[in-house]
Design a protein around this motif. Structure first.
Motif, short mmCIF file in Angstrom:
data_model
loop_
_atom_site.label_atom_id
_atom_site.label_comp_id
_atom_site.label_asym_id
_atom_site.label_seq_id
_atom_site.Cartn_x
_atom_site.Cartn_y
_atom_site.Cartn_z
N ILE A 8 21.34 -55.89 -90.54
CA ILE A 8 20.51 -54.70 -90.60
C ILE A 8 19.73 -54.61 -89.29
N ALA A 9 19.63 -53.42 -88.73
CA ALA A 9 18.79 -53.25 -87.53
C ALA A 9 17.67 -52.28 -87.84
N LEU A 10 16.48 -52.62 -87.36
CA LEU A 10 15.34 -51.71 -87.48
C LEU A 10 15.08 -51.13 -86.11
N VAL A 11 14.90 -49.82 -86.05
CA VAL A 11 14.59 -49.18 -84.76
C VAL A 11 13.17 -48.63 -84.84
N VAL A 12 12.31 -49.10 -83.95
CA VAL A 12 10.91 -48.70 -84.00
C VAL A 12 10.46 -48.12 -82.66
N PRO A 13 10.19 -46.80 -82.60
CA PRO A 13 9.66 -46.23 -81.37
C PRO A 13 8.19 -46.62 -81.22
N VAL A 14 7.81 -47.00 -80.02
CA VAL A 14 6.43 -47.46 -79.81
C VAL A 14 5.84 -46.76 -78.58
N TYR A 15 4.75 -46.07 -78.77
CA TYR A 15 4.07 -45.48 -77.63
C TYR A 15 2.58 -45.75 -77.76
N ASN A 16 2.05 -46.55 -76.87
CA ASN A 16 0.62 -46.90 -76.87
C ASN A 16 0.11 -47.34 -78.24
N GLU A 17 0.74 -48.39 -78.76
CA GLU A 17 0.34 -48.92 -80.06
C GLU A 17 -0.10 -50.37 -79.91
N ALA A 18 -0.67 -50.73 -78.74
CA ALA A 18 -0.97 -52.14 -78.47
C ALA A 18 -1.84 -52.75 -79.56
N ASP A 47 9.83 -49.25 -76.34
CA ASP A 47 8.55 -48.91 -75.74
C ASP A 47 8.74 -47.66 -74.90
N ASP A 48 8.18 -46.57 -75.40
CA ASP A 48 8.38 -45.26 -74.79
C ASP A 48 7.39 -45.04 -73.63
N GLY A 49 7.44 -45.95 -72.66
CA GLY A 49 6.57 -45.81 -71.49
C GLY A 49 5.09 -45.97 -71.78
N SER A 50 4.75 -46.92 -72.66
CA SER A 50 3.33 -47.15 -72.98
C SER A 50 2.58 -47.62 -71.75
N ASN A 51 1.29 -47.30 -71.69
CA ASN A 51 0.49 -47.79 -70.56
C ASN A 51 -0.75 -48.52 -71.06
N ASN A 76 6.95 -42.11 -70.31
CA ASN A 76 7.01 -41.57 -71.66
C ASN A 76 8.07 -40.46 -71.74
N PHE A 77 9.17 -40.76 -72.43
CA PHE A 77 10.24 -39.76 -72.57
C PHE A 77 10.17 -39.05 -73.91
N GLY A 78 9.31 -39.52 -74.81
CA GLY A 78 9.19 -38.87 -76.11
C GLY A 78 9.90 -39.65 -77.20
N LYS A 79 9.44 -39.43 -78.42
CA LYS A 79 9.95 -40.19 -79.57
C LYS A 79 11.44 -39.99 -79.79
#
Ligand code: UDP
Ligand code: MG
Length: 333
Positions: A8-18, A47-51, A76-79
């Motif tokens: 099973i694979a989980l795909v998690v988009p992350v943007y500035n969620e430190a 990691d969608d280009g988090s800063n 950041n390219f977007g979710k």
């Protein structure tokens, strides 16, 4: 369910969620492992280009647990892009039999994965988690979302209200979705459009586990418009409607101008001006509408979606009809 538990694979988009992922990702992974006993589970964070140090946090997490993998975008390219990259990673670099897309902020309850996996084992190719109540959104945001979904439903014929990106997709569905050559992608719409056997699982949206939403109202509006236009050319048809309405109104005005002229009550020169005005504006709008309808055709052609998708298992020997032979598939990339 069988001797060889499927990955099973989980795909998690992350943007500035430190502030969040150190807690949420292990939790999501632990729940998935509980839900799929014996199956190897990979968590692919994009990691969608988090800063904000999300990347460092992801690096630390993957040190702690080798099942956590991550890749980072340059910016950041977007979710949508993040989900796409995660799906590619899941099917091309692992042999995952099912992929679950889930948000990093625990607004998508990880407890649901047990049910989702069960439906999948029972034969569903897509399991969608659907909202029964909108969570912590402000009134304006809820209103905007509702307006978007009702317009979207009307123009695209897809029912997307209550829908979320929290989905389980069979490997076959992911491979098929990745074959669509569109650049403007709308994950929920595409999954629905593919039409694989789907089961819905309801859930109540939890408040964010921390941090704040990364969507401004402006970015939400831009997202809404992009997704609407990527699924429907109906807005182009509006121009034709305006032109037709203009022609009718213009016709009435023209008759009135001529009658006034004949009765001698018109200002000198006025009739000519208003007639020219009315005739040419209507003609321009109508011409734009006609051009628009050809652009709509070009637009549909250029998206190059396949004309149909064959039901899983309906073609002997071809488990992934579209994906198995990309060179023959009716898809342009
Ligand atoms: N996200 C992303 N890129 C973005 C915005 C958000 O990858 O440009 C991720 C975010 O980290 C989270 C998920 O998408 O995991 C949903 O974002 P958010 O919670 O901000 O949106 P909402 O829950 O309000 O839809
Ligand atoms: Mg959220």
């Amino acid at each position: 369910m069988n001797a060889h538990p499927q990955r099973i694979a989980l795909v998690v988009p992350v943007y500035n969620e430190a502030g969040l992922i150190a807690r949420s990702l292990p939790e999501i992974l632990a729940r998935a492992r509980e839900a799929a006993p014996g199956s190897p589970v990979d968590l692919i964070a994009v990691d969608d280009g988090s800063n904000d140090g999300s990347r460092a946090s992801l690096a630390a997490l993957s040190e702690q647990d080798p099942a956590i993998h991550f890749l980072s975008f340059t910016r950041n390219f977007g979710k949508e892009a993040a989900i796409h990259a995660g799906l590619v990673q899941a099917v091309e670099h692992t042999d995952a039999a099912a992929v679950i897309v889930i948000d990093a902020d625990l607004q998508h309850p990880p407890e649901l994965m047990g049910q989702m996996l069960q439906h999948w084992r029972d034969g569903a190719k897509v399991v969608e988690a659907v909202k029964v109540a909108r969570g912590d959104e402000g009134a304006l945001r809820g209103l905007a979302a509702r307006a978007f979904y009702s317009a979207f439903t009307r123009m695209s014929g897809l029912r997307l209200d209550q829908d979320t990106d929290y989905k389980l997709l069979d490997r076959e569905v992911v491979l098929t979705a990745l074959q669509l050559g569109e650049r403007a992608r709308f994950f929920r719409g595409i999954v629905r459009w593919l039409g694989f056997p789907t089961v819905q699982v309801p859930f109540v949206v939890a408040p964010r586990a921390g941090g704040s939403t990364n969507w401004s109202l402006r970015s939400l509006a831009r997202y809404a418009w992009r997704n609407l236009t990527s699924f429907s050319s109906a807005p182009l048809g509006l121009v034709t409607t305006f032109g037709a309405v203009g022609l009718v109104v213009g016709g009435v005005l023209a008759v009135k101008a001529i009658v006034d002229k004949l009765q001698g009550v018109a200002l000198s020169g006025f009739s000519t001006v208003i007639l020219l005005q009315v005739i040419f504006s209507s003609l321009i709008l109508l011409s734009l509408g006609i051009i628009g309808s050809y652009i709509a055709l070009i637009y549909d052609e250029i998206k190059g979606r396949p004309h149909y998708i064959i039901r899983p298992g309906d073609m002997t020997g071809a488990r992934q009809p579209v994906a198995a032979k990309p060179e023959q598939a009716n898809v342009s990339t």
